[in-house]
Design a protein around this motif. Sequence first.
Motif, PDB file in Angstrom:
ATOM      1  N   LEU A 142      56.293  41.347  30.674  1.00 32.80           N
ATOM      2  CA  LEU A 142      57.183  40.615  31.565  1.00 32.80           C
ATOM      3  C   LEU A 142      56.493  40.317  32.885  1.00 32.80           C
ATOM      4  CD1 LEU A 142      60.379  42.796  31.044  1.00 32.80           C
ATOM      5  CD2 LEU A 142      60.017  40.505  30.148  1.00 32.80           C
ATOM      6  N   CYS A 143      56.738  39.138  33.375  1.00 33.91           N
ATOM      7  CA  CYS A 143      56.251  38.730  34.687  1.00 33.91           C
ATOM      8  C   CYS A 143      57.456  38.477  35.573  1.00 33.91           C
ATOM      9  CB  CYS A 143      55.400  37.479  34.568  1.00 33.91           C
ATOM     10  SG  CYS A 143      54.825  36.805  36.142  1.00 33.91           S
ATOM     11  N   ALA A 144      57.354  38.821  36.837  1.00 36.30           N
ATOM     12  CA  ALA A 144      58.431  38.582  37.790  1.00 36.30           C
ATOM     13  C   ALA A 144      57.842  38.113  39.108  1.00 36.30           C
ATOM     14  CB  ALA A 144      59.261  39.837  38.014  1.00 36.30           C
ATOM     15  N   SER A 145      58.608  37.299  39.838  1.00 37.90           N
ATOM     16  CA  SER A 145      58.185  36.902  41.174  1.00 37.90           C
ATOM     17  C   SER A 145      59.338  37.091  42.137  1.00 37.90           C
ATOM     18  CB  SER A 145      57.678  35.457  41.202  1.00 37.90           C
ATOM     19  OG  SER A 145      58.732  34.532  40.959  1.00 37.90           O
ATOM     20  N   ARG A 204      63.222  40.724  48.073  1.00 38.45           N
ATOM     21  CA  ARG A 204      62.880  41.690  47.041  1.00 38.45           C
ATOM     22  C   ARG A 204      63.678  41.514  45.750  1.00 38.45           C
ATOM     23  NH1 ARG A 204      60.820  47.137  49.907  1.00 38.45           N
ATOM     24  NH2 ARG A 204      60.231  46.247  51.888  1.00 38.45           N
ATOM     25  N   ARG A 205      64.460  40.465  45.668  1.00 36.68           N
ATOM     26  CA  ARG A 205      65.135  40.208  44.400  1.00 36.68           C
ATOM     27  C   ARG A 205      64.122  39.583  43.448  1.00 36.68           C
ATOM     28  NH1 ARG A 205      70.130  35.951  43.344  1.00 36.68           N
ATOM     29  NH2 ARG A 205      69.701  35.657  41.151  1.00 36.68           N
ATOM     30  N   ALA A 206      63.841  40.264  42.364  1.00 35.40           N
ATOM     31  CA  ALA A 206      62.827  39.798  41.426  1.00 35.40           C
ATOM     32  C   ALA A 206      63.443  38.909  40.368  1.00 35.40           C
ATOM     33  CB  ALA A 206      62.141  40.991  40.773  1.00 35.40           C
ATOM     34  N   PHE A 207      62.786  37.794  40.098  1.00 37.45           N
ATOM     35  CA  PHE A 207      63.187  36.869  39.039  1.00 37.45           C
ATOM     36  C   PHE A 207      62.192  37.037  37.890  1.00 37.45           C
ATOM     37  CE2 PHE A 207      66.352  34.226  41.182  1.00 37.45           C
ATOM     38  CZ  PHE A 207      66.148  34.597  42.500  1.00 37.45           C
ATOM     39  N   PHE A 208      62.715  37.281  36.716  1.00 37.34           N
ATOM     40  CA  PHE A 208      61.870  37.576  35.571  1.00 37.34           C
ATOM     41  C   PHE A 208      61.741  36.386  34.638  1.00 37.34           C
ATOM     42  CE2 PHE A 208      60.836  42.082  35.556  1.00 37.34           C
ATOM     43  CZ  PHE A 208      61.648  42.550  36.570  1.00 37.34           C
ATOM     44  N   GLY A 209      60.579  36.259  34.027  1.00 40.59           N
ATOM     45  CA  GLY A 209      60.387  35.344  32.928  1.00 40.59           C
ATOM     46  C   GLY A 209      60.931  35.950  31.641  1.00 40.59           C
ATOM     47  N   GLN A 210      60.878  35.158  30.572  1.00 42.29           N
ATOM     48  CA  GLN A 210      61.416  35.633  29.295  1.00 42.29           C
ATOM     49  C   GLN A 210      60.465  36.580  28.576  1.00 42.29           C
ATOM     50  OE1 GLN A 210      62.712  31.644  27.680  1.00 42.29           O
ATOM     51  NE2 GLN A 210      64.589  32.803  27.343  1.00 42.29           N
ATOM     52  N   GLY A 211      59.257  36.666  29.071  1.00 41.13           N
ATOM     53  CA  GLY A 211      58.314  37.608  28.492  1.00 41.13           C
ATOM     54  C   GLY A 211      57.468  37.022  27.382  1.00 41.13           C
ATOM     55  N   THR A 212      56.365  37.709  27.128  1.00 42.42           N
ATOM     56  CA  THR A 212      55.501  37.415  25.987  1.00 42.42           C
ATOM     57  C   THR A 212      55.529  38.626  25.069  1.00 42.42           C
ATOM     58  OG1 THR A 212      54.014  35.946  27.210  1.00 42.42           O
ATOM     59  CG2 THR A 212      53.151  36.982  25.204  1.00 42.42           C
ATOM     60  N   ARG A 213      55.929  38.387  23.817  1.00 45.43           N
ATOM     61  CA  ARG A 213      55.931  39.489  22.856  1.00 45.43           C
ATOM     62  C   ARG A 213      54.581  39.520  22.164  1.00 45.43           C
ATOM     63  NH1 ARG A 213      59.692  42.608  20.591  1.00 45.43           N
ATOM     64  NH2 ARG A 213      61.373  41.356  21.489  1.00 45.43           N
ATOM     65  N   LEU A 214      53.822  40.563  22.399  1.00 45.71           N
ATOM     66  CA  LEU A 214      52.503  40.735  21.801  1.00 45.71           C
ATOM     67  C   LEU A 214      52.598  41.719  20.644  1.00 45.71           C
ATOM     68  CD1 LEU A 214      49.383  40.412  21.778  1.00 45.71           C
ATOM     69  CD2 LEU A 214      49.284  42.333  23.393  1.00 45.71           C
ATOM     70  N   THR A 215      52.115  41.277  19.506  1.00 44.69           N
ATOM     71  CA  THR A 215      52.043  42.149  18.332  1.00 44.69           C
ATOM     72  C   THR A 215      50.583  42.237  17.903  1.00 44.69           C
ATOM     73  OG1 THR A 215      54.237  41.426  17.610  1.00 44.69           O
ATOM     74  CG2 THR A 215      52.855  42.557  15.993  1.00 44.69           C
ATOM     75  N   VAL A 216      50.069  43.443  17.864  1.00 45.58           N
ATOM     76  CA  VAL A 216      48.683  43.659  17.451  1.00 45.58           C
ATOM     77  C   VAL A 216      48.698  44.238  16.036  1.00 45.58           C
ATOM     78  CG1 VAL A 216      46.503  44.803  17.976  1.00 45.58           C
ATOM     79  CG2 VAL A 216      48.015  44.075  19.837  1.00 45.58           C
ATOM     80  N   VAL A 217      48.016  43.518  15.149  1.00 47.95           N
ATOM     81  CA  VAL A 217      48.037  43.938  13.735  1.00 47.95           C
ATOM     82  C   VAL A 217      46.665  44.412  13.294  1.00 47.95           C
ATOM     83  CG1 VAL A 217      49.957  42.408  13.208  1.00 47.95           C
ATOM     84  CG2 VAL A 217      47.606  41.586  12.953  1.00 47.95           C
TER      85      VAL A 217
END
Lengths: 110, 112
Positions: free
Chosen positions: B91-94, B99-112
Amino acid sequence: AQSVAQPEDQVNVAEGNPLTVKCTYSVSGNPYLFWYVQYPNRGLQFLLKYITGDNLVKGSYGFEAEFNKSQTSFHLKKPSALVSDSALYFCAVIGRTLTFGKGTMLLVSP
Amino acid sequence: GAGVSQSPRYKVAKRGQDVALRCDPISGHVSLFWYQQALGQGPEFLTYFQNEAQLDKSGLPSDRFFAERPEGSVSTLKIQRTQQEDSAVYLCASSLEDRRAFFGQGTRLTVV
């Protein structure tokens, strides 16, 4: 070091009943406290914050939170729960950085 | 844009592969944070930027993790020689001074 504790993994409540999601914190200095909600496959959404002022903070979607300095708590509350409130709720505190609790799953049944 | 944007939304990597995750913060937001969220857990702090300066990287789990924000806007989190334990949502936030952080939807990383 700052920390946040959410003692309940899950809270179950019937629609229309009041709900409380508990949070306690530990931080040096004055606490800046937050509640965020996370719906499935979506990012964290801001609900409310406490910086200073009134101990009862009102936020989005009818939620509010009560800051209690002596008990170092910041419990999230809502007078009447909705099924659509079912989600994962995170309490957070800012010290040097924003530190989250492990989250509490809220399940509101019809 | 209107919010924090992260790409890709999903990434599948073979063990040992290098990956790069991108974050576009809200325009004008000075502070940028990276978090790692494992399944069923709360977000864990990785690193923090103020403009282009990386002020705190104490949460990066190993030297395989590297983050940059060269022009004080877009940030990239790079993971070298990925391992299965790196599988998580990143997750990334700015935020601004409030100090109220706004978050992105995230990157789901799967390592196989």
